[in-house]
Design a protein around this motif. Structure first.
Motif, PDB file in Angstrom:
ATOM      1  N   GLY A  55      59.932 -49.634 -51.400  1.00  0.00           N
ATOM      2  CA  GLY A  55      59.027 -50.153 -50.386  1.00  0.00           C
ATOM      3  C   GLY A  55      59.627 -51.050 -49.330  1.00  0.00           C
ATOM      4  O   GLY A  55      60.399 -50.631 -48.476  1.00  0.00           O
ATOM      5  N   GLU A  56      59.264 -52.337 -49.391  1.00  0.00           N
ATOM      6  CA  GLU A  56      59.668 -53.297 -48.362  1.00  0.00           C
ATOM      7  C   GLU A  56      61.183 -53.481 -48.295  1.00  0.00           C
ATOM      8  O   GLU A  56      61.744 -53.653 -47.215  1.00  0.00           O
ATOM      9  N   VAL A  57      61.850 -53.468 -49.452  1.00  0.00           N
ATOM     10  CA  VAL A  57      63.296 -53.681 -49.461  1.00  0.00           C
ATOM     11  C   VAL A  57      64.004 -52.508 -48.786  1.00  0.00           C
ATOM     12  O   VAL A  57      64.959 -52.690 -48.024  1.00  0.00           O
ATOM     13  N   LEU A  61      66.339 -52.714 -45.534  1.00  0.00           N
ATOM     14  CA  LEU A  61      67.706 -52.196 -45.513  1.00  0.00           C
ATOM     15  C   LEU A  61      67.913 -51.255 -44.335  1.00  0.00           C
ATOM     16  O   LEU A  61      68.947 -51.324 -43.648  1.00  0.00           O
ATOM     17  N   ARG A  62      66.957 -50.394 -44.077  1.00  0.00           N
ATOM     18  CA  ARG A  62      67.086 -49.470 -42.936  1.00  0.00           C
ATOM     19  C   ARG A  62      67.191 -50.254 -41.624  1.00  0.00           C
ATOM     20  O   ARG A  62      67.959 -49.876 -40.736  1.00  0.00           O
ATOM     21  N   LEU A  84      68.375 -46.808 -52.148  1.00  0.00           N
ATOM     22  CA  LEU A  84      67.212 -47.079 -51.308  1.00  0.00           C
ATOM     23  C   LEU A  84      67.250 -46.334 -49.987  1.00  0.00           C
ATOM     24  O   LEU A  84      66.202 -45.992 -49.443  1.00  0.00           O
ATOM     25  N   ALA A  85      68.461 -46.115 -49.474  1.00  0.00           N
ATOM     26  CA  ALA A  85      68.580 -45.450 -48.161  1.00  0.00           C
ATOM     27  C   ALA A  85      69.996 -44.941 -47.985  1.00  0.00           C
ATOM     28  O   ALA A  85      70.939 -45.525 -48.536  1.00  0.00           O
ATOM     29  N   PRO A  86      70.186 -43.846 -47.221  1.00  0.00           N
ATOM     30  CA  PRO A  86      71.553 -43.415 -46.899  1.00  0.00           C
ATOM     31  C   PRO A  86      72.260 -44.520 -46.110  1.00  0.00           C
ATOM     32  O   PRO A  86      71.671 -45.117 -45.208  1.00  0.00           O
ATOM     33  N   LEU A  87      73.511 -44.776 -46.442  1.00  0.00           N
ATOM     34  CA  LEU A  87      74.227 -45.889 -45.827  1.00  0.00           C
ATOM     35  C   LEU A  87      74.910 -45.461 -44.532  1.00  0.00           C
ATOM     36  O   LEU A  87      76.109 -45.653 -44.335  1.00  0.00           O
ATOM     37  N   LEU A 160      71.093 -64.129 -38.729  1.00  0.00           N
ATOM     38  CA  LEU A 160      71.345 -63.647 -40.090  1.00  0.00           C
ATOM     39  C   LEU A 160      70.085 -63.176 -40.790  1.00  0.00           C
ATOM     40  O   LEU A 160      69.022 -63.790 -40.686  1.00  0.00           O
ATOM     41  N   ARG A 161      70.237 -62.073 -41.507  1.00  0.00           N
ATOM     42  CA  ARG A 161      69.189 -61.636 -42.435  1.00  0.00           C
ATOM     43  C   ARG A 161      69.860 -61.304 -43.764  1.00  0.00           C
ATOM     44  O   ARG A 161      71.036 -60.913 -43.810  1.00  0.00           O
ATOM     45  N   GLU A 162      69.119 -61.451 -44.844  1.00  0.00           N
ATOM     46  CA  GLU A 162      69.607 -61.087 -46.164  1.00  0.00           C
ATOM     47  C   GLU A 162      68.712 -60.001 -46.748  1.00  0.00           C
ATOM     48  O   GLU A 162      67.483 -60.102 -46.671  1.00  0.00           O
ATOM     49  N   VAL A 163      69.337 -58.992 -47.307  1.00  0.00           N
ATOM     50  CA  VAL A 163      68.605 -57.908 -47.955  1.00  0.00           C
ATOM     51  C   VAL A 163      69.003 -57.897 -49.430  1.00  0.00           C
ATOM     52  O   VAL A 163      70.149 -57.597 -49.768  1.00  0.00           O
ATOM     53  N   HIS A 164      68.066 -58.256 -50.281  1.00  0.00           N
ATOM     54  CA  HIS A 164      68.333 -58.342 -51.721  1.00  0.00           C
ATOM     55  C   HIS A 164      67.970 -57.011 -52.371  1.00  0.00           C
ATOM     56  O   HIS A 164      66.808 -56.742 -52.651  1.00  0.00           O
ATOM     57  N   VAL A 165      68.993 -56.187 -52.588  1.00  0.00           N
ATOM     58  CA  VAL A 165      68.755 -54.835 -53.109  1.00  0.00           C
ATOM     59  C   VAL A 165      68.767 -54.805 -54.638  1.00  0.00           C
ATOM     60  O   VAL A 165      68.449 -53.778 -55.229  1.00  0.00           O
ATOM     61  N   TYR A 166      69.158 -55.895 -55.266  1.00  0.00           N
ATOM     62  CA  TYR A 166      69.104 -55.973 -56.729  1.00  0.00           C
ATOM     63  C   TYR A 166      69.006 -57.420 -57.150  1.00  0.00           C
ATOM     64  O   TYR A 166      69.134 -58.336 -56.325  1.00  0.00           O
ATOM     65  N   ARG A 167      68.743 -57.636 -58.432  1.00  0.00           N
ATOM     66  CA  ARG A 167      68.656 -58.978 -58.995  1.00  0.00           C
ATOM     67  C   ARG A 167      69.520 -59.059 -60.245  1.00  0.00           C
ATOM     68  O   ARG A 167      69.665 -58.086 -60.972  1.00  0.00           O
ATOM     69  N   ARG A 168      70.081 -60.231 -60.460  1.00  0.00           N
ATOM     70  CA  ARG A 168      70.867 -60.492 -61.662  1.00  0.00           C
ATOM     71  C   ARG A 168      69.988 -61.179 -62.695  1.00  0.00           C
ATOM     72  O   ARG A 168      69.106 -61.969 -62.351  1.00  0.00           O
TER      73      ARG A 168
END
Length: 254
Positions: A55-57, A61-62, A84-87, A160-168
């Motif tokens: 969804g939003e993430v 990322l796109r 999540l998306a083609p890089l 700056l923007r941050e895109v958090h694609v995973y969590r630890r």
């Protein structure tokens, strides 16, 4: 602390136990390399990783892929982003370390990475990141961590923007892993490439198991990790040339 040699090529591990602390589900390729070199791998993950919901993430990322500069903070960031998306991007792409750059190449993305110090400080030393006034810069990774990249890039003028694609998260260990740890000999090697993973091990392991781990030799992927290992109670620390598997195993074989 032992410094890395000029050439880091692993020869043989001669039956030595090598504790692999990479995140859960990611250590098997390195374990196979340990076996090929005659060692005995012990998988003891320092972190668990969980992908962000789509969804939003994915939309964020796109949007980030259209920015001027992209910085991927780890191989895991590449792996989860690619889900999540083609890089595909025209941005100038950076990687915090050669392992992350290698992961990007597998997705057709050419990235610049520090050749020597493979951490945030090494990346920030790149001349192209010295002046970012007015430039759109995206950090792709996970929440938490040191925050150094975020602070310095913003201070250099980045939009700056941050895109958090995973969590630890904290790992889970089974009884077999803990029993193997209790039999760990003093000449075992413990591969450390994440300060957060090291902290999870320090906080989560039973006291007697942690004591056996500390009695082994820590193999640190950077000077910063070597300092963290000493602070965590390791009396013997050797420094690898980088976090790449070959460099870590070369140091483990010394």
């Amino acid at each position: 602390m032992t410094a890395p040699p000029p050439s880091a090529t692993a020869s043989t591990l001669q039956g030595r136990i090598v504790v692999i602390t990479r995140p859960a589900g990611t250590g098997s390729p390195l374990a196979r390399r340990v076996r090929r070199l005659g060692g005995v791998p012990l998988l003891l993950p320092g972190l668990s990783l969980r992908g962000a919901p789509g969804g939003e993430v994915a939309a964020a990322l796109r949007e980030a892929l259209a920015d001027d500069v992209l910085a991927f903070t780890s191989p895991a960031a590449v792996r989860f982003a690619a889900r999540l998306a083609p890089l595909r991007t025209k941005a100038l792409v950076f990687a915090v370390g050669q392992g992350t750059a290698q992961a990007l190449r597998r997705h057709g993305v050419s990235a610049q990475a520090p050749a020597q110090r493979q951490d945030s400080e090494g990346l920030l030393a790149h001349p192209a990141l010295a002046d970012l006034r007015g430039m759109r810069v995206a950090l792709v990774g996970a929440p938490g961590g040191r925050g150094l990249l975020r602070e310095v890039l913003a201070a250099r003028g980045a939009r700056l923007r941050e895109v958090h694609v995973y969590r630890r998260g904290a790992p889970r260990w089974n009884r077999r892993q803990l029993e193997a740890l209790m039999r760990l000999p003093a000449d075992a090697r413990v591969l450390l490439s994440s300060a957060e993973a090291l902290e999870q091990l320090r906080r989560g392991l039973p006291a007697d198991a942690l004591a056996r781990l500390r009695a082994a030799v820590a193999v640190a992927s950077s000077e910063r990790l070597a300092e963290a290992a000493c602070a965590a109670g390791f009396a013997r620390v050797t420094l690898a040339a980088s976090a790449m598997g070959g460099d870590m195993l070369a140091a483990a074989a010394r």
